[in-house]
Design a protein around this motif. Structure first.
Motif, PDB file in Angstrom:
ATOM      1  N   GLU A 592       0.823  -1.207   0.000  1.00  0.00           N
ATOM      2  CA  GLU A 592       0.000   0.000   0.000  1.00  0.00           C
ATOM      3  C   GLU A 592       0.859   1.261   0.000  1.00  0.00           C
ATOM      4  O   GLU A 592       0.580   2.218  -0.693  1.00  0.00           O
ATOM      5  N   ARG A 593       1.937   1.221   0.804  1.00  0.00           N
ATOM      6  CA  ARG A 593       2.826   2.377   0.907  1.00  0.00           C
ATOM      7  C   ARG A 593       4.254   1.933   0.638  1.00  0.00           C
ATOM      8  O   ARG A 593       4.759   1.018   1.279  1.00  0.00           O
ATOM      9  N   THR A 594       4.891   2.581  -0.302  1.00  0.00           N
ATOM     10  CA  THR A 594       6.262   2.210  -0.672  1.00  0.00           C
ATOM     11  C   THR A 594       7.152   3.453  -0.705  1.00  0.00           C
ATOM     12  O   THR A 594       8.130   3.505  -1.434  1.00  0.00           O
ATOM     13  N   SER A 595       6.820   4.450   0.118  1.00  0.00           N
ATOM     14  CA  SER A 595       7.460   5.757  -0.029  1.00  0.00           C
ATOM     15  C   SER A 595       8.554   6.053   0.965  1.00  0.00           C
ATOM     16  O   SER A 595       9.239   7.049   0.849  1.00  0.00           O
ATOM     17  N   GLY A 596       8.742   5.220   1.959  1.00  0.00           N
ATOM     18  CA  GLY A 596       9.736   5.700   2.895  1.00  0.00           C
ATOM     19  C   GLY A 596       9.796   4.894   4.176  1.00  0.00           C
ATOM     20  O   GLY A 596       9.959   3.696   4.106  1.00  0.00           O
ATOM     21  N   PRO A 597       9.638   5.476   5.346  1.00  0.00           N
ATOM     22  CA  PRO A 597       9.230   6.864   5.608  1.00  0.00           C
ATOM     23  C   PRO A 597      10.371   7.872   5.453  1.00  0.00           C
ATOM     24  O   PRO A 597      11.393   7.754   6.104  1.00  0.00           O
ATOM     25  N   ILE A 598      10.152   8.824   4.569  1.00  0.00           N
ATOM     26  CA  ILE A 598      11.168   9.830   4.247  1.00  0.00           C
ATOM     27  C   ILE A 598      10.853  11.128   4.993  1.00  0.00           C
ATOM     28  O   ILE A 598       9.703  11.562   5.031  1.00  0.00           O
ATOM     29  N   ASN A 599      11.866  11.736   5.582  1.00  0.00           N
ATOM     30  CA  ASN A 599      11.757  13.073   6.155  1.00  0.00           C
ATOM     31  C   ASN A 599      12.702  13.993   5.404  1.00  0.00           C
ATOM     32  O   ASN A 599      13.835  13.604   5.098  1.00  0.00           O
ATOM     33  N   ALA A 600      12.241  15.200   5.089  1.00  0.00           N
ATOM     34  CA  ALA A 600      13.040  16.059   4.218  1.00  0.00           C
ATOM     35  C   ALA A 600      12.702  17.529   4.426  1.00  0.00           C
ATOM     36  O   ALA A 600      11.619  17.878   4.913  1.00  0.00           O
ATOM     37  N   ILE A 601      13.641  18.376   4.047  1.00  0.00           N
ATOM     38  CA  ILE A 601      13.448  19.824   4.045  1.00  0.00           C
ATOM     39  C   ILE A 601      13.878  20.374   2.693  1.00  0.00           C
ATOM     40  O   ILE A 601      14.944  20.030   2.184  1.00  0.00           O
ATOM     41  N   TYR A 602      13.026  21.225   2.108  1.00  0.00           N
ATOM     42  CA  TYR A 602      13.333  21.935   0.868  1.00  0.00           C
ATOM     43  C   TYR A 602      13.565  23.397   1.208  1.00  0.00           C
ATOM     44  O   TYR A 602      12.841  23.984   2.025  1.00  0.00           O
ATOM     45  N   PHE A 603      14.556  24.005   0.584  1.00  0.00           N
ATOM     46  CA  PHE A 603      14.934  25.377   0.886  1.00  0.00           C
ATOM     47  C   PHE A 603      14.458  26.308  -0.232  1.00  0.00           C
ATOM     48  O   PHE A 603      14.940  26.236  -1.365  1.00  0.00           O
ATOM     49  N   ASP A 604      13.481  27.140   0.100  1.00  0.00           N
ATOM     50  CA  ASP A 604      12.882  28.081  -0.849  1.00  0.00           C
ATOM     51  C   ASP A 604      13.609  29.416  -0.736  1.00  0.00           C
ATOM     52  O   ASP A 604      13.284  30.255   0.115  1.00  0.00           O
ATOM     53  N   TRP A 605      14.602  29.588  -1.577  1.00  0.00           N
ATOM     54  CA  TRP A 605      15.417  30.803  -1.496  1.00  0.00           C
ATOM     55  C   TRP A 605      14.711  32.016  -2.087  1.00  0.00           C
ATOM     56  O   TRP A 605      15.041  33.158  -1.745  1.00  0.00           O
ATOM     57  N   LYS A 606      13.711  31.781  -2.911  1.00  0.00           N
ATOM     58  CA  LYS A 606      12.942  32.905  -3.472  1.00  0.00           C
ATOM     59  C   LYS A 606      12.210  33.661  -2.369  1.00  0.00           C
ATOM     60  O   LYS A 606      12.178  34.895  -2.347  1.00  0.00           O
ATOM     61  N   HIS A 607      11.623  32.881  -1.435  1.00  0.00           N
ATOM     62  CA  HIS A 607      10.834  33.501  -0.370  1.00  0.00           C
ATOM     63  C   HIS A 607      11.541  33.474   0.989  1.00  0.00           C
ATOM     64  O   HIS A 607      11.020  34.013   1.968  1.00  0.00           O
ATOM     65  N   GLY A 608      12.698  32.833   1.051  1.00  0.00           N
ATOM     66  CA  GLY A 608      13.404  32.751   2.312  1.00  0.00           C
ATOM     67  C   GLY A 608      12.701  31.886   3.334  1.00  0.00           C
ATOM     68  O   GLY A 608      12.684  32.210   4.529  1.00  0.00           O
ATOM     69  N   SER A 609      12.106  30.786   2.872  1.00  0.00           N
ATOM     70  CA  SER A 609      11.348  29.917   3.780  1.00  0.00           C
ATOM     71  C   SER A 609      11.817  28.470   3.679  1.00  0.00           C
ATOM     72  O   SER A 609      12.523  28.077   2.743  1.00  0.00           O
ATOM     73  N   LEU A 610      11.406  27.697   4.672  1.00  0.00           N
ATOM     74  CA  LEU A 610      11.721  26.274   4.751  1.00  0.00           C
ATOM     75  C   LEU A 610      10.449  25.478   4.521  1.00  0.00           C
ATOM     76  O   LEU A 610       9.404  25.781   5.106  1.00  0.00           O
ATOM     77  N   TRP A 611      10.516  24.443   3.674  1.00  0.00           N
ATOM     78  CA  TRP A 611       9.369  23.567   3.408  1.00  0.00           C
ATOM     79  C   TRP A 611       9.715  22.172   3.930  1.00  0.00           C
ATOM     80  O   TRP A 611      10.718  21.587   3.519  1.00  0.00           O
ATOM     81  N   GLY A 612       8.911  21.662   4.813  1.00  0.00           N
ATOM     82  CA  GLY A 612       9.179  20.353   5.389  1.00  0.00           C
ATOM     83  C   GLY A 612       8.261  19.284   4.837  1.00  0.00           C
ATOM     84  O   GLY A 612       7.061  19.506   4.634  1.00  0.00           O
ATOM     85  N   GLY A 613       8.836  18.129   4.602  1.00  0.00           N
ATOM     86  CA  GLY A 613       8.066  16.960   4.175  1.00  0.00           C
ATOM     87  C   GLY A 613       8.298  15.805   5.127  1.00  0.00           C
ATOM     88  O   GLY A 613       9.432  15.534   5.524  1.00  0.00           O
ATOM     89  N   SER A 614       7.234  15.135   5.520  1.00  0.00           N
ATOM     90  CA  SER A 614       7.323  13.981   6.409  1.00  0.00           C
ATOM     91  C   SER A 614       6.315  12.954   5.930  1.00  0.00           C
ATOM     92  O   SER A 614       5.110  13.196   5.951  1.00  0.00           O
TER      93      SER A 614
END
Length: 625
Positions: A592-614
């Motif tokens: 059913e789930r084959t994705s991880g579990p992955i934890n990650a952070i994306y860095f949005d330099w355009k807006h100076g923000s952090l995007w988190g994925g869990s």
């Protein structure tokens, strides 16, 4: 048929790009804290709110997850990548324990093992996590050990245990009862129908609390004497590795048949390293050295750079086949060439990470079928050297001339283990920690070891590592990873950092044994090739290959031998893709789930923000601010 398959792939990608995620994206402008346990993420948030940086928060999350057992404990190992905004460099911390005195091939073979055991005192390397945590604080953190350990110490005094950990204790109680100090901690209701705690019960760890208090007291006393912050932290370090904590750890280990000595603990030290890196289409991918499986991801990226993956379409049969073949080639090299870089022989990493070597490997990929006979390549010519292991590879059953491979290597077929047992070994243990702050510090950690059912060393409350099982006893399997005292096993633990235009782009890690760099590779491609937002990329359907030697579980070769052509797919995989993969010789299974579990952070330099994925796979949880 080809145009129809391509159309299906485009539709699938379109649906994937627009589908709502099961968990929301996390956003933050000040900091981000993500890990495998909700309470541990809270510990990270508490540390940030008390003025700590991302390193401090990562250490607090590490301490909390170790106190919660299930996937790791305090006697395990810690692997770290850190982006330092002051130097604009990525550094690596190697806090992996080593094989103790007496841990020889002869010793384990005399007990009838093909690999060191997976549980108990003989599975233990020296503890690495306490030393790794203190090293991080000394060199890159800002807070005291007392402040960083405060949440973990509160938990050790008593916290509402999660059902998952409590149920693991109950399931593993037959083993736990063999170890007196584990029985005392994990089975508080001995003699009752359920002997482990229930989910939600207040779980108390008096011995562990005392051990953590001793470390904090050592720091506190040093500061009272006018010592510097570094000296005070080192006082806590020394009390663990050379003082009364070490003495009780060694006594408890030996009482239960373990090999670790006081000298083993005193001699061990964490190591700061320069990580390995390859450039994939303008993105710098950083991984730990070959004492982990991290370079697998780098090798696979080098191979896949020779293909137009985006044109194939996300999870089309052609895409799955191509990535699967690249992973198999990289894992075949891992299984034979990776090992401790601080012990001889020296691994041929320059050749393995050569772009020209990758082109040679990419040219071997057949477009029409799986190669069940793929084996290690020959990276030595790309270092202008002769391969000293040609004869060993032939003994193992590999022919270096790929055009002559018309047989399955003797070591790589014939796995008779049950599917459930095999998958448990494939996914076992570990958690992940991701932290970042507005100053630019980024931390990616994959700590592990001492998971349930764990053997506790004496009255320390410290569960011993089980990482010895990742050594081999047969040089035909891997001449670089044969067990020896003082040597590090080649582990699966593998955090990732990616830089673009000289700045952090992605930070990611995942639990799951041999699947870690399979999932992280596909996660990265989901973002870099298919433009998925980070939360969607953590949840997206991945696939796993079983065509590799398992790094964990079992004491016989048959327990770990590869299963050529076996592939785990998401249940939503279309019938068209399934049929095409079967024609290529794949043996399909689904989840059913084959994705991880992955934890990650994306860095949005355009807006100076952090995007988190869990990801939505397990208990993983994040908090942003």
């Amino acid at each position: 048929m080809k145009s129809f398959s391509f159309l299906i792939a485009l539709i699938t990608l379109s649906l994937t790009a627009t589908a709502q995620t099961q968990k929301p994206m996390l956003y933050g402008s000040n900091w981000m804290a993500i890990t495998g346990k909700p309470m541990a993420a809270t510990a990270g948030a508490m540390t940030f709110q008390s003025g700590g940086n991302a390193v401090d928060a990562a250490c607090a999350m590490l301490a909390a997850t170790c106190t919660m057992w299930d996937t790791l404990s305090w006697g395990g190992e810690t692997q770290v990548l850190i982006y330092n905004p002051k130097t604009k460099k990525v550094i690596a911390i190697n806090a992996l324990g080593v094989a103790p005195t007496g841990a020889t091939t002869e010793f384990f073979k005399s007990k009838g093992y093909d690999f060191p055991p997976e549980y108990g005192p003989l599975a233990a390397t020296t503890p690495g996590t306490p030393g790794g945590l203190i090293y991080m604080l000394i060199h890159y953190g800002t807070l005291s050990l007392e402040k960083v350990l405060a949440p973990a110490m509160q938990m050790a005094a008593g916290y509402a245990i999660e059902a998952q950990a409590a149920n693991s204790m109950e399931r593993g109680k037959a083993l736990i009862k063999q170890w007196p100090y584990s029985k005392k901690v994990f089975l508080p209701h001995l003699g009752e129908k359920r002997e482990a705690p229930e989910g939600g019960e207040i779980f108390v760890q008096k011995d562990l609390l005392q051990t953590l208090a001793k470390m904090v007291n050592a720091e506190r006393e040093a500061l009272k004497k006018g010592k510097s912050r570094k000296e005070a932290l080192m006082a806590a370090y020394d009390r663990f590795y050379k003082g009364d904590i070490a003495q009780e750890f060694v006594r408890g280990s030996k009482e239960q048949g373990g090999l670790i000595t006081m000298q083993d603990l005193a001699n061990w030290k964490p190591i700061e390293e320069e990580p390995l890196m390859v450039n994939y289409k303008g993105i710098e991918a950083y991984k730990l050295k070959q004492w982990t499986q991290g370079p697998v991801l780098l090798q696979a990226l080098n191979i896949l750079e020779n293909f137009d993956l985006k044109a194939m379409g996300y999870n089309s049969s052609k895409y799955i086949h191509t990535v699967y073949q690249a992973m198999n080639m990289a894992f075949a090299d891992r299984d034979f060439y990776y090992g401790d870089p601080y012990a001889l022989p020296a691994e041929p990493m320059k050749g393995l990470l050569s772009k020209d070597y990758a082109k040679q490997r990419a040219a071997l990929i057949r477009v029409d079928k799986n190669d069940a006979h793929v084996g290690p390549g020959n990276p030595y010519p790309f270092e202008n050297k002769n391969n000293p292991y040609i004869n060993l590879l032939k003994t193992r059953g590999f022919e270096m001339d790929s055009t002559k491979r018309n047989f399955a290597p003797v070591h790589d077929l014939g796995n008779n283990s049950l599917k459930a047992d095999y998958e448990d070994r494939l996914w076992r243990g570990t958690t992940s920690i991701e932290a970042a702050d507005k100053e630019g510090w980024v931390v990616s950690v994959t700590p592990s070891g001492g998971w349930l059912p764990a053997c506790i060393a004496g009255n320390t409350g410290i569960g011993m590592s089980q990482r010895m099982q990742s050594f081999v006893l047969d040089s035909a399997l891997n001449p670089f990873n044969v067990v020896a005292p003082g040597k590090r096993p080649r582990v699966t633990l593998s955090p990732s950092l990616f830089l673009k235009d000289g700045k952090p782009f992605l930070s990611a890690a995942v639990q799951g044994g041999d699947t870690q760099d399979q999932n992280l590779l596909q996660f990265f491609l989901n973002v870099a090739e298919f433009g998925m937002p980070v939360q969607k990329a953590t949840e997206a359907a991945n696939f796993n290959t079983n065509q590799l030697w398992l790094s964990l579980g079992g004491t016989k070769s048959s327990d770990r031998a590869p299963k050529p052509g076996q592939i785990l797919l998401n249940r939503n995989t279309s019938e068209t893709v399934r049929a095409e993969l079967k024609k290529m010789g794949y043996d399909l299974s689904f989840a059913e789930r084959t994705s991880g579990p992955i934890n990650a952070i994306y860095f949005d330099w355009k807006h100076g923000s952090l995007w988190g994925g869990s990801s939505n796979h397990g208990e993983d949880y994040g908090i942003g601010w």
